[in-house]
Design a protein around this motif. Structure first.
Motif, short mmCIF file in Angstrom:
data_model
loop_
_atom_site.label_atom_id
_atom_site.label_comp_id
_atom_site.label_asym_id
_atom_site.label_seq_id
_atom_site.Cartn_x
_atom_site.Cartn_y
_atom_site.Cartn_z
N ILE A 161 0.87 -1.18 0.00
CA ILE A 161 0.00 0.00 0.00
C ILE A 161 0.90 1.23 0.00
CG2 ILE A 161 -1.84 1.24 1.21
CD1 ILE A 161 -2.55 -1.66 0.25
N ARG A 162 0.59 2.16 -0.88
CA ARG A 162 1.30 3.44 -0.90
C ARG A 162 0.30 4.52 -0.52
NH1 ARG A 162 6.08 5.91 -3.96
NH2 ARG A 162 5.56 8.12 -3.98
N ARG A 163 0.65 5.27 0.51
CA ARG A 163 -0.20 6.37 0.99
C ARG A 163 0.53 7.67 0.72
NH1 ARG A 163 -0.12 5.72 6.67
NH2 ARG A 163 -1.49 3.93 6.49
N GLU A 164 -0.07 8.53 -0.11
CA GLU A 164 0.50 9.83 -0.46
C GLU A 164 -0.07 10.91 0.47
OE1 GLU A 164 2.60 10.46 -2.98
OE2 GLU A 164 2.56 8.50 -3.94
N TRP A 165 0.80 11.79 0.94
CA TRP A 165 0.37 12.88 1.81
C TRP A 165 0.39 14.20 1.04
CZ3 TRP A 165 -2.05 11.60 5.97
CH2 TRP A 165 -1.79 10.37 6.55
N PRO A 166 -0.45 15.15 1.43
CA PRO A 166 -0.52 16.43 0.72
C PRO A 166 0.82 17.17 0.64
CG PRO A 166 -2.40 16.22 2.19
CD PRO A 166 -1.48 15.06 2.49
N LEU B 183 4.95 3.55 2.55
CA LEU B 183 4.87 2.29 1.81
C LEU B 183 4.87 1.18 2.86
CD1 LEU B 183 4.97 1.13 -1.12
CD2 LEU B 183 7.43 0.84 -0.74
N PHE B 184 3.83 0.36 2.87
CA PHE B 184 3.68 -0.62 3.94
C PHE B 184 2.76 -1.76 3.51
CE2 PHE B 184 0.31 2.42 4.22
CZ PHE B 184 -0.81 1.67 4.54
N GLY B 185 2.67 -2.77 4.35
CA GLY B 185 1.70 -3.84 4.17
C GLY B 185 2.01 -4.81 3.06
N PHE B 186 3.27 -5.21 2.91
CA PHE B 186 3.61 -6.15 1.83
C PHE B 186 2.84 -7.45 1.97
CE2 PHE B 186 5.87 -9.77 0.16
CZ PHE B 186 6.06 -9.38 -1.15
N THR B 187 2.32 -7.93 0.85
CA THR B 187 1.69 -9.23 0.76
C THR B 187 1.87 -9.76 -0.65
OG1 THR B 187 -0.38 -10.48 1.02
CG2 THR B 187 -0.58 -8.22 0.24
N SER B 188 1.94 -11.07 -0.78
CA SER B 188 2.06 -11.66 -2.11
C SER B 188 0.69 -11.89 -2.73
CB SER B 188 2.83 -12.98 -2.03
OG SER B 188 2.14 -13.88 -1.19
N ASN B 189 -0.36 -11.65 -1.96
CA ASN B 189 -1.73 -11.91 -2.39
C ASN B 189 -2.45 -10.61 -2.74
OD1 ASN B 189 -4.68 -12.21 -1.88
ND2 ASN B 189 -4.08 -14.35 -1.55
N GLU B 190 -2.91 -10.49 -3.96
CA GLU B 190 -3.58 -9.26 -4.41
C GLU B 190 -4.88 -9.00 -3.64
OE1 GLU B 190 -4.82 -6.98 -8.54
OE2 GLU B 190 -4.42 -9.12 -8.59
N ALA C 18 11.72 -6.69 0.06
CA ALA C 18 12.88 -6.00 0.63
C ALA C 18 12.70 -4.48 0.60
CB ALA C 18 14.15 -6.40 -0.11
N ASP C 19 12.17 -3.96 -0.50
CA ASP C 19 11.94 -2.51 -0.61
C ASP C 19 10.95 -2.03 0.45
OD1 ASP C 19 13.65 -2.36 -2.77
OD2 ASP C 19 12.03 -2.42 -4.26
N VAL C 20 9.90 -2.80 0.67
CA VAL C 20 8.88 -2.41 1.66
C VAL C 20 9.46 -2.49 3.07
CG1 VAL C 20 6.61 -2.94 2.61
CG2 VAL C 20 7.00 -3.11 0.14
N CYS D 8 11.03 4.87 -4.86
CA CYS D 8 10.07 3.96 -4.24
C CYS D 8 9.00 3.56 -5.25
CB CYS D 8 9.41 4.60 -3.04
SG CYS D 8 10.56 4.94 -1.70
N PRO D 9 8.43 2.35 -5.10
CA PRO D 9 7.36 1.94 -6.01
C PRO D 9 6.22 2.95 -5.99
CG PRO D 9 8.05 0.11 -4.65
CD PRO D 9 8.74 1.32 -4.12
N ASN D 10 5.82 3.42 -7.15
CA ASN D 10 4.76 4.43 -7.18
C ASN D 10 3.79 4.27 -8.34
OD1 ASN D 10 6.24 5.24 -9.36
ND2 ASN D 10 6.66 7.30 -8.62
N SER D 11 3.83 3.17 -9.02
CA SER D 11 2.94 2.95 -10.14
C SER D 11 1.71 2.19 -9.65
CB SER D 11 3.67 2.14 -11.21
OG SER D 11 2.81 1.84 -12.26
N PRO D 12 0.56 2.84 -9.67
CA PRO D 12 -0.64 2.18 -9.13
C PRO D 12 -0.98 0.89 -9.85
CG PRO D 12 -1.07 4.49 -9.57
CD PRO D 12 0.27 4.17 -10.16
#
Length: 87
Positions: A12-17, A23-30, A62-64, A77-81
């Protein structure tokens, strides 16, 4: 390299104003990533401070796990939705 380097999935990527992101909550399951996204959106929806956007991104474990906890501004950082649109 560790086995974590080869583990790909979703986060999950959370953008702030202010331009920072989390970037958090890594899972292999969509499906699990989608549930985490819904929980995060629900948590922030009623508060006075809200993220500018929250979405699922494809990510390496590893990135997360190495990602800073407090408001990162790195362009690498990963940023492609993964989703069609941001919420």
């Amino acid at each position: 390299m560790t086995s974590e380097e080869f583990a790909w999935g979703y986060a999950i990527r959370r953008e702030w104003p202010d331009g920072a992101h989390d970037l958090f909550g890594f899972t292999s399951n969509e499906s699990e990533a989608e549930r985490q996204l819904a929980r995060d959106e629900s948590y922030w929806s009623s508060g006075p401070v809200r993220p500018a956007a929250v979405y699922v991104v494809p990510a390496n474990a590893a990135d997360v796990n190495r990602h800073p906890v407090d408001g990162c501004r790195s362009a690498s950082c990963p940023n492609s939705p993964e989703r069609g649109q941001q919420r």
